[in-house]
Structures are given as C-alpha cells and as structure tokens.
Design a protein around this motif. Structure first.
Motif, PDB file in Angstrom:
ATOM      1  N   UNK A 151     -22.609  73.416 -52.505  1.00  0.00           N
ATOM      2  CA  UNK A 151     -22.665  72.899 -53.872  1.00  0.00           C
ATOM      3  C   UNK A 151     -23.867  73.052 -54.547  1.00  0.00           C
ATOM      4  N   UNK A 152     -25.041  73.309 -53.600  1.00  0.00           N
ATOM      5  CA  UNK A 152     -26.215  73.303 -54.244  1.00  0.00           C
ATOM      6  C   UNK A 152     -26.753  75.042 -54.481  1.00  0.00           C
ATOM      7  N   UNK A 153     -25.728  75.776 -54.358  1.00  0.00           N
ATOM      8  CA  UNK A 153     -26.027  77.315 -54.416  1.00  0.00           C
ATOM      9  C   UNK A 153     -26.681  77.618 -55.555  1.00  0.00           C
ATOM     10  N   UNK A 154     -27.707  78.403 -55.409  1.00  0.00           N
ATOM     11  CA  UNK A 154     -28.462  78.921 -56.632  1.00  0.00           C
ATOM     12  C   UNK A 154     -27.429  79.871 -57.319  1.00  0.00           C
ATOM     13  N   UNK A 155     -26.521  80.653 -56.710  1.00  0.00           N
ATOM     14  CA  UNK A 155     -25.571  81.413 -57.361  1.00  0.00           C
ATOM     15  C   UNK A 155     -24.323  80.484 -58.075  1.00  0.00           C
TER      16      UNK A 155
ATOM     17  N   UNK B 184     -19.846  85.600 -59.010  1.00  0.00           N
ATOM     18  CA  UNK B 184     -21.206  85.271 -58.787  1.00  0.00           C
ATOM     19  C   UNK B 184     -21.452  84.863 -57.266  1.00  0.00           C
ATOM     20  N   UNK B 185     -22.173  85.956 -56.636  1.00  0.00           N
ATOM     21  CA  UNK B 185     -22.207  85.655 -55.085  1.00  0.00           C
ATOM     22  C   UNK B 185     -23.445  86.075 -54.823  1.00  0.00           C
ATOM     23  N   UNK B 186     -23.790  85.315 -53.697  1.00  0.00           N
ATOM     24  CA  UNK B 186     -25.101  85.621 -52.848  1.00  0.00           C
ATOM     25  C   UNK B 186     -24.899  86.650 -52.084  1.00  0.00           C
ATOM     26  N   UNK B 187     -25.868  86.920 -51.320  1.00  0.00           N
ATOM     27  CA  UNK B 187     -25.744  88.335 -50.375  1.00  0.00           C
ATOM     28  C   UNK B 187     -26.056  87.805 -48.992  1.00  0.00           C
ATOM     29  N   UNK B 188     -25.178  88.029 -48.121  1.00  0.00           N
ATOM     30  CA  UNK B 188     -25.342  87.433 -46.682  1.00  0.00           C
ATOM     31  C   UNK B 188     -25.536  88.908 -45.647  1.00  0.00           C
TER      32      UNK B 188
ATOM     33  N   UNK C 119     -16.384  91.324 -63.240  1.00  0.00           N
ATOM     34  CA  UNK C 119     -17.606  91.776 -63.390  1.00  0.00           C
ATOM     35  C   UNK C 119     -18.268  90.832 -62.169  1.00  0.00           C
ATOM     36  N   UNK C 120     -19.297  91.469 -61.969  1.00  0.00           N
ATOM     37  CA  UNK C 120     -20.129  90.890 -60.441  1.00  0.00           C
ATOM     38  C   UNK C 120     -21.670  90.652 -60.871  1.00  0.00           C
ATOM     39  N   UNK C 121     -22.118  89.571 -60.439  1.00  0.00           N
ATOM     40  CA  UNK C 121     -23.469  89.070 -60.886  1.00  0.00           C
ATOM     41  C   UNK C 121     -23.941  88.243 -59.781  1.00  0.00           C
ATOM     42  N   UNK C 122     -25.081  88.116 -59.396  1.00  0.00           N
ATOM     43  CA  UNK C 122     -25.764  87.463 -58.277  1.00  0.00           C
ATOM     44  C   UNK C 122     -27.253  87.259 -58.485  1.00  0.00           C
ATOM     45  N   UNK C 123     -27.619  86.144 -57.795  1.00  0.00           N
ATOM     46  CA  UNK C 123     -29.241  86.004 -57.773  1.00  0.00           C
ATOM     47  C   UNK C 123     -29.527  85.536 -56.437  1.00  0.00           C
TER      48      UNK C 123
END
Length: 185
Positions: free
Chosen positions: A15-19, A76-80, A110-114
């Motif tokens: 829930x605290x994800x920057x994404x 909207x995704x992180x990278x693991x 569409x795909x985006x992430x931070x």
C-alpha cells in the motif's frame, strides 16, 4: 459519448508502494477525461491450471470480468530482480487462462513505472511488452514511461509535482488517445 473506463493495475502488493503513489497521481491528472478503477491483484491466489473451472478459480473469474469491462489498461509497476514482479506475472497468467479464454486479448494498454534508480523500471517494462505481444494487447509504444523516483515527484496531497507534471500529463493524454483509437468494439 461516455467516458472511457480505464483499469489501473499496480504491480505491487504494498500500500506504500511508490508505484501505487505514481498511479494515484496519474489518475488525478486525467480524472476528468476518463473513469479509472484500480484492479486489485493482491488477493489473487497463485495460478494453478488444476483449479480452472472449479470454485477455487473464482478470484480469477471475477478479476477477468473486471478486465473485460475496461476500455483500456494502465500498468504501473516496479521492477523486481530486473523483471516483472511475481504478483503481476501471476495476475497476467491467471487472466489469460484457461487457454482460449484470455481476458487480455484486444484491450489497449500502456506501461509506466518508477524506481529510485536511473533506468527506473525499463527491464520490467520490456518484459511486459513481450508478454503483451503474446496476450494480444495493443501496447502504446511512445512515450515510454521510465520515471525516476525523486523528492517532489509526488507532493503531500498526492499530486504529480511540477518537474514531471507536463511530461506525465502528456503521457496520460497520449494513452487515452491510444485507448480511443484501439479499443475493442
């Protein structure tokens, strides 16, 4: 003409994800142009084809129904570990099964992430693009959304900060135009 319905899928359970924060800020940028619904993937069990067509598959059946109700999808995704987070890959797999009953086919995306690192989420995004080709999802190619997380990207009210607001507003406008052009009929 009614507003587009956009499903937002965050590739993190946190829930605290920057994404998640980025996704919420992106929705605020375009909330007057489309209706957005966050499609939760945190409750989905690990996909197992042995459960297809049984009561155990209900979470995926419900998830697939939500996917199919959308005109477009924003991931909207992180990278693991230089790839797609397991929770997101599981959701994609479960949404595409059993074979011949994929909920993803034909839905523009569409795909985006931070992330704090310079390449942001470029590897995860490339892996998603490869998956989306197989899933038959027309995916927006440009602009790419590799967003480096820095102080001020999201302000205290959850809005996109001034340094990134113009780029991300254009990103969302182009995405909504992409969905309009490629939506299923």
């Amino acid at each position: 003409m009614s507003k587009l319905k956009i499903g937002v899928i965050v590739g993190s359970n946190s829930q605290q994800s920057i994404n998640r924060q980025l996704a919420q800020g992106l929705v605020k940028l375009a909330q007057d142009q489309a209706d957005f619904e966050f499609l939760d993937i945190s409750h989905l069990p690990l996909y197992n084809r042995d459960f297809d067509g049984t009561p155990a598959s209900k979470p995926f059946q419900d998830f697939k129904q939500k996917i199919r109700s959308c005109n477009g999808l924003l991931f909207v995704t992180p990278e693991h570990n230089r790839s797609v987070p397991a929770v997101l890959k599981n959701a994609i797999d479960g949404g595409s099964r059993p074979y011949g009953d994929s909920a993803w086919a034909g839905i523009p995306a569409a795909i985006i992430g931070t992330s704090p690192g310079g390449p942001a989420t470029s590897m995860a995004q490339q892996h998603l693009r490869n998956i989306f080709v197989f899933a038959d999802m027309p995916t927006m190619q440009q602009p790419e959304g590799f967003v480096q997380w820095k102080d001020g990207l999201i302000d205290a009210e959850g809005n996109i900060g001034p340094a990134s607001k113009e780029f991300l507003a254009k990103y969302m406008s182009k995405f909504l135009a992409w969905v309009q052009l490629h939506q299923k009929h």
